[in-house]
Design a protein around this motif. Structure first.
Motif, PDB file in Angstrom:
ATOM      1  N   MET A  93     -54.583 -61.552  -2.447  1.00  0.00           N
ATOM      2  CA  MET A  93     -53.545 -61.129  -1.556  1.00  0.00           C
ATOM      3  C   MET A  93     -53.590 -59.715  -1.159  1.00  0.00           C
ATOM      4  SD  MET A  93     -51.495 -63.710  -0.849  1.00  0.00           S
ATOM      5  CE  MET A  93     -49.719 -62.870  -0.491  1.00  0.00           C
ATOM      6  N   ALA A 130     -50.551 -57.942   1.473  1.00  0.00           N
ATOM      7  CA  ALA A 130     -49.538 -57.278   0.545  1.00  0.00           C
ATOM      8  C   ALA A 130     -48.689 -56.367   1.031  1.00  0.00           C
ATOM      9  CB  ALA A 130     -50.403 -56.360  -0.509  1.00  0.00           C
ATOM     10  N   LEU A 134     -52.798 -58.398  -7.476  1.00  0.00           N
ATOM     11  CA  LEU A 134     -53.141 -58.656  -5.845  1.00  0.00           C
ATOM     12  C   LEU A 134     -54.443 -59.148  -5.476  1.00  0.00           C
ATOM     13  CD1 LEU A 134     -50.730 -55.875  -4.218  1.00  0.00           C
ATOM     14  CD2 LEU A 134     -50.540 -58.348  -4.044  1.00  0.00           C
ATOM     15  N   TYR A 169     -44.872 -65.000   4.969  1.00  0.00           N
ATOM     16  CA  TYR A 169     -46.068 -65.853   4.457  1.00  0.00           C
ATOM     17  C   TYR A 169     -45.828 -67.353   4.482  1.00  0.00           C
ATOM     18  CZ  TYR A 169     -46.958 -61.563   1.615  1.00  0.00           C
ATOM     19  OH  TYR A 169     -47.354 -60.291   1.084  1.00  0.00           O
ATOM     20  N   GLY A 173     -44.902 -58.015  -0.195  1.00  0.00           N
ATOM     21  CA  GLY A 173     -45.539 -58.665  -1.585  1.00  0.00           C
ATOM     22  C   GLY A 173     -45.691 -57.590  -2.506  1.00  0.00           C
ATOM     23  N   LEU A 193     -48.239 -65.391  -4.160  1.00  0.00           N
ATOM     24  CA  LEU A 193     -47.549 -64.098  -4.754  1.00  0.00           C
ATOM     25  C   LEU A 193     -46.969 -64.350  -5.709  1.00  0.00           C
ATOM     26  CD1 LEU A 193     -46.515 -61.372  -4.035  1.00  0.00           C
ATOM     27  CD2 LEU A 193     -44.664 -62.196  -2.876  1.00  0.00           C
ATOM     28  N   ALA A 222     -42.614 -60.692   2.804  1.00  0.00           N
ATOM     29  CA  ALA A 222     -42.700 -61.837   2.232  1.00  0.00           C
ATOM     30  C   ALA A 222     -42.291 -63.064   2.986  1.00  0.00           C
ATOM     31  CB  ALA A 222     -41.997 -61.855   0.727  1.00  0.00           C
TER      32      ALA A 222
END
Ligand SMILES: Nc1ncnc2c1ncn2[C@@H]1O[C@H](COP(=O)(O)OP(=O)(O)OP(=O)(O)O)[C@@H](O)[C@H]1O
Length: 304
Positions: free
Chosen positions: A117, A121, A112, A128, A90, A136, A125
């Motif tokens: 997040m 991070a 973030l 997720y 992320g 995000l 991704a």
């Protein structure tokens, strides 16, 4: 700020957006509502220059999006939260976005934090959940500290805490003087968030009004053991229970007289202020492409 003039987009025989005139102003959350397939995403894509109009125009601060000098600093958008490289973390995703627009990297950590997040991070991704991807995506939209935010169904995949969080976030962004344009197909999501509602159906503008204006109007609640003839005779009648109808835009006197003419026995008749949900349903009734039957009596008990 954002101005649409006779904006039209056709895909072959489908008119996705049909002569839309609209202005969006700062300092307010404008909810963009319409049933599935109403043209909301297409309108947003046209504003962002991701598609070209068949006719008409979409201008951001007086120019087409493609001519903005620093687009991410002017418009932050979330269209498809899953459109992120799955192998990238992320944080790296946001860093790449920041570098491409000369946005200072400290903004990555700020957004973030704002979106909750920071902990996630470092993860790729691709791992997720939908809710995390939405967060995000919202972080990406906020990255350039833009004056305008445009979010397509941002509530998708969020849990109740997430829904409350996004409501508060959108309201605070508008309170800072930003233009916030957010789509949804559910009135219930917009009811507590938006100051203004733009409702579309089959690409056309059905309403552009302040929330309070949409709440006004008189409807009638009518109860009786066999109301089907009344339901058949009244446009805008909706079953609210096996023996109860709600009728938009008709006063009780008119409904009572019609019931008398039809020989329908009534047990109750009262004026009601239609809920936003009812106003929305009656606005979009004609333009729903993919709907379950809305006309039959609820719980199946209204037909003799
Ligand atoms: N690239 C495309 N090619 C062909 N038809 C398209 C394309 N994009 C959208 N459409 C059609 O245009 C219409 C509007 O679609 P759009 O996705 O803008 O609606 P929407 O209001 O965002 O719907 P939803 O709430 O389901 O996301 C639909 O009939 C859709 O099938």
């Amino acid at each position: 700020m954002i101005r649409l003039r006779r904006l039209t987009k056709r895909y072959g025989g489908t008119t996705a957006v049909d002569g839309l005139d609209l202005e969006l102003h700062p300092g307010a959350v404008t909810g963009f509502l319409g049933p599935n397939g109403a043209g909301k995403s297409t309108t947003m894509r046209l504003i962002l220059g991701l598609d070209t109009p068949t006719s008409g125009s979409a201008l951001v601060k007086g120019v087409p999006y493609a001519r903005l000098k620093q687009p991410l600093r002017t418009v932050g958008a979330l269209l498809d939260a899953t459109a992120v490289h799955p192998g990238r973390s992320g944080r790296d995703h946001l860093r790449a976005m920041a570098l491409s627009q000369r946005i200072p990297l400290r903004r990555v950590e700020e957004v973030l934090e704002t979106t909750g997040m920071t902990q996630a991070a470092r993860r790729r991704a691709g791992t997720y959940s939908l809710g995390m991807s939405q967060r995000l995506g919202i972080a990406g939209a906020l990255l350039g500290d833009p004056e305008i935010l445009m979010l397509d169904e941002p509530v998708n995949g969020l849990d109740p805490d997430g829904v409350r969080w996004i409501r508060t976030l959108l309201r605070s962004l508008a309170a800072q003087g930003r233009t916030v344009f957010v789509s949804s197909h559910l009135m219930s999501e917009m009811e507590q968030t938006a100051d203004r509602l733009v409702v579309v159906g089959r690409g056309r503008l059905l309403a552009d009004a302040a929330m309070a204006e949409l709440r006004t109007g008189t409807g009638t609640a009518v109860r009786g053991p066999a109301l089907q003839p009344l339901a058949d005779a009244l446009d805008g009648a909706r079953w609210a229970g096996p023996q109860e109808l709600r009728v938009a835009d008709r006063r009780p006197e008119a409904v009572g007289e019609l019931a008398h003419e039809l020989g329908v026995v009534l047990h109750g008749l009262a004026a009601v202020e239609p809920s936003l949900e009812e106003s929305y349903l009656s606005l979009t009734e004609e333009s729903v492409e993919y709907a379950a039957d809305r006309t039959g009596p609820a719980h199946g008990g209204g037909t003799p």
